[in-house]
Design a protein around this motif. Structure first.
Motif, PDB file in Angstrom:
ATOM      1  N   THR A 693      39.752  43.300  27.663  1.00 33.73           N
ATOM      2  CA  THR A 693      41.191  43.569  27.695  1.00 33.73           C
ATOM      3  C   THR A 693      41.912  42.350  28.241  1.00 33.73           C
ATOM      4  O   THR A 693      41.329  41.522  28.936  1.00 33.73           O
ATOM      5  CB  THR A 693      41.515  44.779  28.597  1.00 33.73           C
ATOM      6  OG1 THR A 693      41.323  44.392  29.963  1.00 33.73           O
ATOM      7  CG2 THR A 693      40.607  45.954  28.271  1.00 33.73           C
ATOM      8  N   GLY A 694      43.168  42.215  27.938  1.00 35.78           N
ATOM      9  CA  GLY A 694      43.943  41.083  28.417  1.00 35.78           C
ATOM     10  C   GLY A 694      44.076  41.056  29.920  1.00 35.78           C
ATOM     11  O   GLY A 694      44.280  40.006  30.514  1.00 35.78           O
ATOM     12  N   ALA A 695      43.960  42.234  30.541  1.00 37.06           N
ATOM     13  CA  ALA A 695      44.167  42.320  31.995  1.00 37.06           C
ATOM     14  C   ALA A 695      42.855  42.282  32.768  1.00 37.06           C
ATOM     15  O   ALA A 695      42.839  42.524  33.972  1.00 37.06           O
ATOM     16  CB  ALA A 695      44.905  43.618  32.317  1.00 37.06           C
ATOM     17  N   GLY A 696      41.727  41.953  32.088  1.00 39.75           N
ATOM     18  CA  GLY A 696      40.423  42.031  32.734  1.00 39.75           C
ATOM     19  C   GLY A 696      40.286  41.202  33.990  1.00 39.75           C
ATOM     20  O   GLY A 696      39.886  41.699  35.040  1.00 39.75           O
ATOM     21  N   ASP A 697      40.639  39.912  33.895  1.00 41.42           N
ATOM     22  CA  ASP A 697      40.563  39.029  35.058  1.00 41.42           C
ATOM     23  C   ASP A 697      41.353  39.578  36.235  1.00 41.42           C
ATOM     24  O   ASP A 697      40.889  39.621  37.376  1.00 41.42           O
ATOM     25  CB  ASP A 697      41.124  37.642  34.699  1.00 41.42           C
ATOM     26  CG  ASP A 697      40.021  36.678  34.293  1.00 41.42           C
ATOM     27  OD1 ASP A 697      38.874  37.110  34.245  1.00 41.42           O
ATOM     28  OD2 ASP A 697      40.338  35.511  34.020  1.00 41.42           O
ATOM     29  N   ARG A 698      42.552  39.991  35.919  1.00 39.58           N
ATOM     30  CA  ARG A 698      43.456  40.464  36.971  1.00 39.58           C
ATOM     31  C   ARG A 698      42.915  41.726  37.629  1.00 39.58           C
ATOM     32  O   ARG A 698      42.977  41.881  38.855  1.00 39.58           O
ATOM     33  CB  ARG A 698      44.840  40.720  36.376  1.00 39.58           C
ATOM     34  CG  ARG A 698      45.870  41.176  37.389  1.00 39.58           C
ATOM     35  CD  ARG A 698      47.262  41.163  36.774  1.00 39.58           C
ATOM     36  NE  ARG A 698      47.331  41.867  35.521  1.00 39.58           N
ATOM     37  CZ  ARG A 698      47.386  43.209  35.406  1.00 39.58           C
ATOM     38  NH1 ARG A 698      47.358  43.959  36.492  1.00 39.58           N
ATOM     39  NH2 ARG A 698      47.452  43.780  34.221  1.00 39.58           N
ATOM     40  N   LEU A 699      42.376  42.635  36.813  1.00 41.55           N
ATOM     41  CA  LEU A 699      41.861  43.895  37.358  1.00 41.55           C
ATOM     42  C   LEU A 699      40.656  43.648  38.272  1.00 41.55           C
ATOM     43  O   LEU A 699      40.547  44.253  39.339  1.00 41.55           O
ATOM     44  CB  LEU A 699      41.476  44.836  36.217  1.00 41.55           C
ATOM     45  CG  LEU A 699      42.640  45.486  35.462  1.00 41.55           C
ATOM     46  CD1 LEU A 699      42.132  46.165  34.203  1.00 41.55           C
ATOM     47  CD2 LEU A 699      43.364  46.487  36.351  1.00 41.55           C
ATOM     48  N   ILE A 700      39.743  42.772  37.841  1.00 40.44           N
ATOM     49  CA  ILE A 700      38.572  42.478  38.665  1.00 40.44           C
ATOM     50  C   ILE A 700      38.991  41.784  39.955  1.00 40.44           C
ATOM     51  O   ILE A 700      38.523  42.118  41.043  1.00 40.44           O
ATOM     52  CB  ILE A 700      37.563  41.620  37.879  1.00 40.44           C
ATOM     53  CG1 ILE A 700      36.910  42.463  36.773  1.00 40.44           C
ATOM     54  CG2 ILE A 700      36.502  41.052  38.810  1.00 40.44           C
ATOM     55  CD1 ILE A 700      36.074  43.627  37.285  1.00 40.44           C
TER      56      ILE A 700
END
Length: 816
Positions: A693-700
C-alpha cells in the motif's frame, strides 16, 4: 620448595611474598559476527597494539577462565520477574526448563577473560616518605616487609608505591580492549578456581589461605589430582612446545570454545629490553647458520620452511633495531579437567590432536604437572621454563584473545543454540542462547540498540511462526498484555489441537494457559461488520488519514483522477465533522450523492465492496460495538482472508481487499501499543503486505515509534526485510531474526539489514539455512547463526504449522 605466591590482596591488586604487586582486570568480551573477516582483523590489530604497549611492563598474565553456566541461578532470576495472571504457569515451565537444561547443559560454560599486570614500584623518594611521615606504624610495617617479615594486612604506603603503575596499566588495557578492575570477589574466584577445577564452583568468599584448601596429588604421571572433603577431580596441563613460523588465522585462544568440555588457558608474557631482544635474534641466526652448514655437509637442498623462517627473522631483526618492536617471551598452558583421569585423558587427547591440525604442538609433561599448576596461580613466578615460546605482537594478535561466542541475553528464557561453527547442531552445540523480551529499552551498558522491537523475517515454512509463538508464550509470564494479529486464522486452531488427553495428563497447566486466551475471530458475518472501520476507533487527523488510505487503495485510483481523490478527502472530513458516530459507509453514501459522475461511480464501487464479503469489516454506519481486549492475551484472527502469495502484489479483488484490511489492522495495533499503562507486546503478522500500500512505510514507522515507550514491544513478522531495510526503520528495531534467503538478492538485503559483512560466505550461508535456523542480531549488535529449540512437547505440537502427513515423511526418511 614451592610457596603459594600471594601474601594478601586489596581491591584488584595482589601482593606477593617477594614484595611484588600484580593488578588484575576483567576484559570486556569481544564478538565477531559470522564470517566477519574485517571485524576479526580489527580485533587482531587492537591485540597487536596492546602487546606492543604492554612492553612498558615487565610481565603480563593472560587468563581464560571457563565459568559454568548456572542454569538454576539464571532461571531463579527469571522467575523473580514473573508476575500477573500467568506467573504460576511461568514458574511451572521454568522448573521444567531447569530439569531439562541441567542435563543438556551440564558441561556448558561461558569464557571470561582476565589480564594481570606486574606493576612497577614507584621509587621511595622524599615526597612519598613525607606524605606518610605521620604514620610511623605504616612505615614500620613496610620496613619489616623489606626485611622479609611476613604479614597479612597491606598498609597505605605499600598501596601508594604501586598506584601510579596500576593506573597506567588500566588506562592502557581499557584503551585497546575495554576492561574493568576486578572486584575482590572475582579475584577470590580466580584463586579458588585453581583448587576446585572440575568440582563445585567457588563462591568467592574466605581468607587467602582458605581459598587454597585442597590436597594436590601429582602421583599419576601427566596429571594432578585435586581432593576436597566431598569431591575429587583431575586436571592436566598442556604447555605449547612449538608454534608454526607463521601464526596467521590460527585463532588459538578461541576455536576450542565450541568444545563440549571446558578448556582453561594461562598465558604468561615476559618483556625484556631491546638489547636482550637483539641478542635473542642473534642466537636464532646462529641456529640458522648451523643448519645451513649441516645442509652443505649433507649435500642437501635448502628447506623452503627454513628459508621462510630466515626471511621473517631478518624482517624481525630490522623491526627490533629500527622500530623497537618487543619480543614476547611467552609461556602458554592449556588446562583440561574432569571428574576422572580417563575423562581428562580423552579431553587432553582431543585438544592435542586439534592443535596439531593447526600446526601447534601441545605436550603433556609427565613430571612437571605440579610446577605448571603453581605457575597458573595469580602472581606466581615462572618455575617451568622449558616451554618458553617467542612471539611477536602480530602472532599474539592472531590468538583472538577476548573473543567470545556469546549472543542474546544473560538472563532470559531458553531460545536455542549458537551453531555458527561448521558442523554444529542443536544436538552438539555447547553455546546456549537466552532471550529477554523486555530488556533492550533499558539502555543497558554496551547495548547498541535501546528499542524493545523485534523483526522476524523469512519465507513460509522455515520457522518464523514457531519462533514467534515461543516468544509469545514466554512473554506472557512477565505479565505482558498481548495483542497478536492473525490474518491466516491458524493460531487458535493449532494451539487447541495440541490439547490432547495425554497432554492434559503430562502438562496440566497447558490447557488452562491456551484456553484463557481471548481469541477474537472476525468474519464476513453481519455481526462483525465495521469492527475494523478506522472511523470508529480513531479520532481526528489520524482517523481521516486512515480512512482516506483505505478508500483510495480500494478504489484503485490513477494519478490523473484527482477529482475523485479530492472528493474522498472532502467526504471523510464531512462525515467526521457532521456526524456523532462516523463510519466509512457514511462516507461512501456521501460519494454516491455527488454531482460528479466519476465520484458517484467510485462511491457505487465502494458500496458494493463494503457491503459484501470480508470487506464488511472496514465499513459501518458508526453504530458498531468495538473489539474488546479485556484479557491479558488477545489474538485477533480474520477468517477467509485471501492473501497474495508471499512477496507478490495483490492481483485479484479478494487480494486487494486483504491488503486493504491490513491498514486498519495496523492502526488498531498501533492504538493498542500506545497505551503504556502496562507492559505490552503487539505482534503484527504478515506485515509484508502493508508494503503493498502507499502508506506502508508510514504505518510501520508509526507502529514502531508508538511502541518505543518504556513498556511496549512491537513484533513485525514479514516475508522479506527489503522494505524494512531503511535507516529510519531498522534503527528502531532492537533484535532482528532472519530466516532463509530464497535468492541471492534477498541474501544481500539481509546482510545489509543485519549489518553483516557482505561476502560470498555469508550469502551462501543465508541461502543454505534449513528449517529452524536463522541469523540473529541482538540488542548488543552481535550476530550469530542459531538454531531455535523448544523444550516442551506440548509447545512443539502447538507451534507446528504443518498438516499431518500421515507418516509419509517418516516412511520416506526410513529408506534414505
Amino acid at each position: 620448595m614451592i610457596q603459594f605466591p600471594i601474601q594478601s590482596f586489596k581491591d584488584n591488586v595482589i601482593y606477593t611474598h617477594d614484595m611484588e604487586a600484580w593488578s588484575y582486570y576483567r576484559l570486556h568480551e569481544n564478538t565477531v559476527g559470522v564470517n566477519e573477516q574485517e571485524a576479526e582483523n580489527h580485533l587482531v590489530n587492537r591485540l597487536q597494539r596492546l602487546a606492543w604497549q604492554f612492553s612498558a611492563f615487565e610481565e603480563i598474565d593472560y587468563k581464560i577462565v571457563p565459568i559454568p553456566v548456572d542454569i538454576d541461578k539464571r532461571m531463579d532470576s527469571l522467575q523473580a520477574q514473573y508476575e500477573g495472571q500467568y506467573a504460576d504457569t511461568g514458574m511451572y515451565y521454568a522448573e521444567r526448563a531447569k530439569e531439562i537444561l541441567r542435563e543438556e547443559a551440564k558441561h556448558v560454560v561461558e569464557y571470561k577473560f582476565f589480564v594481570g599486570v606486574k606493576l612497577k614500584r614507584q621509587e621511595l623518594d622524599e615526597n612519598l616518605m613525607h606524605s606518610f611521615s605521620s604514620s610511623f606504624k605504616s612505615m614500620n610495617r613496610y620496613l619489616q616487609k623489606l626485611a622479609g617479615f611476613g604479614g597479612q594486612s597491606i598498609d597505605d604506603l605499600t598501596v601508594r608505591l604501586f598506584e601510579e603503575s596500576e593506573e597506567d596499566a588500566f588506562t592502557t588495557l581499557n584503551h585497546y580492549l575495554g576492561a574493568n578492575r576486578v572486584k575482590e570477589k572475582e579475584l577470590r574466584y580466580i584463586i579458588r578456581h585453581q583448587f576446585v577445577r572440575g568440582q563445585a564452583q567457588p563462591d568467592g568468599e574466605g581468607s587467602v589461605y582458605s581459598l587454597t584448601e585442597g590436597i594436590l596429588d601429582p602421583g599419576k604421571a601427566g596429571y594432578v589430582g585435586i581432593q576436597q572433603l566431598e569431591d575429587e577431580s583431575w586436571c592436566a596441563f598442556l604447555p605449547v612446545s612449538e608454534f608454526p613460523i607463521q601464526l596467521g588465522y590460527k585463532e588459538w585462544a578461541y576455536f576450542f570454545q565450541s568444545y563440549p568440555f571446558p578448556v582453561e588457558v594461562n598465558m604468561r608474557t615476559i618483556y625484556k629490553n631491546k638489547k636482550e631482544d637483539e641478542g635473542r635474534t642473534n642466537t636464532i641466526k646462529k641456529r640458522f647458520r648451523d643448519q645451513d652448514a649441516q645442509l652443505i655437509e649433507a649435500n642437501e637442498d635448502d628447506d623452503s620452511l627454513i628459508n621462510t623462517g630466515r626471511e621473517l627473522l631478518h624482517d624481525l631483526e630490522n623491526q627490533i633495531k629500527n622500530q623497537g618492536k618487543p619480543l614476547l617471551r611467552t609461556h602458554i598452558n592449556f588446562v583440561v579437567y574432569g571428574p576422572t583421569k580417563e575423562e581428562v585423558r580423552k579431553r587432553a587427547r582431543r585438544l592435542k590432536i586439534d592443535f596439531k591440525d593447526q600446526q601447534i604442538e601441545l605436550v603433556q609433561p609427565l613430571a612437571d604437572q605440579l610446577l605448571l599448576f603453581h605457575q597458573s596461580l595469580p602472581g606466581a613466578k615462572i618455575v617451568a621454563d622449558d616451554w618458553e615460546q617467542i612471539l611477536t605482537p602480530e602472532s599474539f594478535g592472531e590468538s583472538l584473545f577476548s573473543l567470545t561466542r556469546k549472543i542474546g541475553n544473560t538472563v532470559g528464557f531458553y531460545l536455542g543454540k549458537n551453531i555458527s561453527y561448521a558442523g554444529e547442531s542443536v544436538e552438539n552445540s555447547q553455546s546456549l542462547v537466552f532471550f529477554h523480551p523486555f530488556l533492550a529499552h533499558l539502555g543497558l551498558k554496551g547495548s547498541k540498540y535501546s528499542s524493545p522491537h523485534v523483526t522476524i523475517s523469512g519465507p513460509t515454512g522455515m520457522g518464523k511462526s514457531y519462533l514467534l509463538k515461543d516468544i509469545l508464550l514466554n512473554g506472557v509470564f512477565f505479565g505482558a498484555k498481548v495483542l497478536m494479529t492473525d490474518p491466516k486464522d491458524e493460531v487458535e486452531k493449532k494451539f487447541k489441537q495440541a490439547i490432547t488427553p495425554e497432554m492434559e495428563r503430562t502438562a496440566p497447566f497447558f490447557r488452562d494457559l491456551i484456553e484463557s486466551f481471548n481469541y477474537i475471530t472476525l468474519s464476513s458475518e453481519k455481526k462483525d461488520a465495521g469492527k475494523l472501520d478506522p472511523l470508529t476507533f480513531l479520532e481526528g487527523e489520524e482517523a481521516q488519514d486512515a480512512a482516506v488510505g483505505v478508500l483510495e487503495y480500494l478504489s484503485e485510483l490513477q494519478s490523473n483522477e484527482r477529482n475523485v481523490k479530492t472528493a474522498i478527502y472532502k467526504g471523510v472530513r464531512h462525515v467526521l465533522q457532521q456526524e456523532k458516530k462516523p463510519g466509512l459507509l457514511n462516507v461512501v453514501r456521501h460519494l454516491q450523492e455527488s454531482e460528479d459522475q466519476d465520484v458517484r461511480n467510485v462511491g457505487d464501487l465502494l458500496y458494493e465492496i463494503g457491503t459484501n464479503g470480508i470487506a464488511k469489516l472496514m465499513f459501518s454506519d458508526g453504530n458498531v460495538e468495538g473489539i474488546s481486549l479485556h484479557e491479558q492475551v488477545n489474538i485477533l484472527q480474520i477468517q477467509n482472508l485471501n492473501l497474495p502469495d508471499e512477496g507478490e502484489k495483490a492481483s485479484t479483488r479478494d487480494e486487494h481487499i486483504a491488503v486493504a484490511l491490513m491498514q486498519p489492522l495496523a492502526k488498531f495495533a498501533t492504538r493498542f501499543a500506545r497505551d503504556d499503562s502496562v507492559v505490552k507486546m503487539t505482534i503484527f503478522e504478515e506485515a509484508w503486505m502493508l508494503m503493498n500500500t502507499g502508506a506502508g512505510d508510514r504505518l510501520i514507522n508509526e507502529l514502531l515509534r508508538t511502541g518505543r515507550s518504556l513498556r511496549s514491544a512491537v513484533y513485525i513478522i514479514t516475508q522479506s526485510t527489503y522494505e524494512y531495510n531503511k535507516p529510519q526503520i531498522k534503527e528502531n528495531i532492537g533484535t532482528k531474526f532472519a530466516f532463509k534467503a530464497k535468492t541471492t538478492e534477498e541474501a544481500a538485503n539481509i546482510i545489509e539489514f543485519l549489518g553483516l559483512e557482505d561476502n560470498k560466505a555469508n550469502r551462501d550461508m543465508l541461502k543454505n539455512l534449513t528449517e529452524g535456523q536463522c541469523i540473529v542480531e541482538d540488542m548488543y549488535g552481535r550476530t550469530a547463526k542459531i538454531q531455535t529449540d523448544v523444550l516442551f512437547d506440548e509447545w512443539i505440537s502447538a507451534f507446528n504449522t504443518k498438516e499431518n502427513d500421515r507418516g509419509r515423511a517418516e516412511t520416506e526418511e526410513a529408506f534414505i
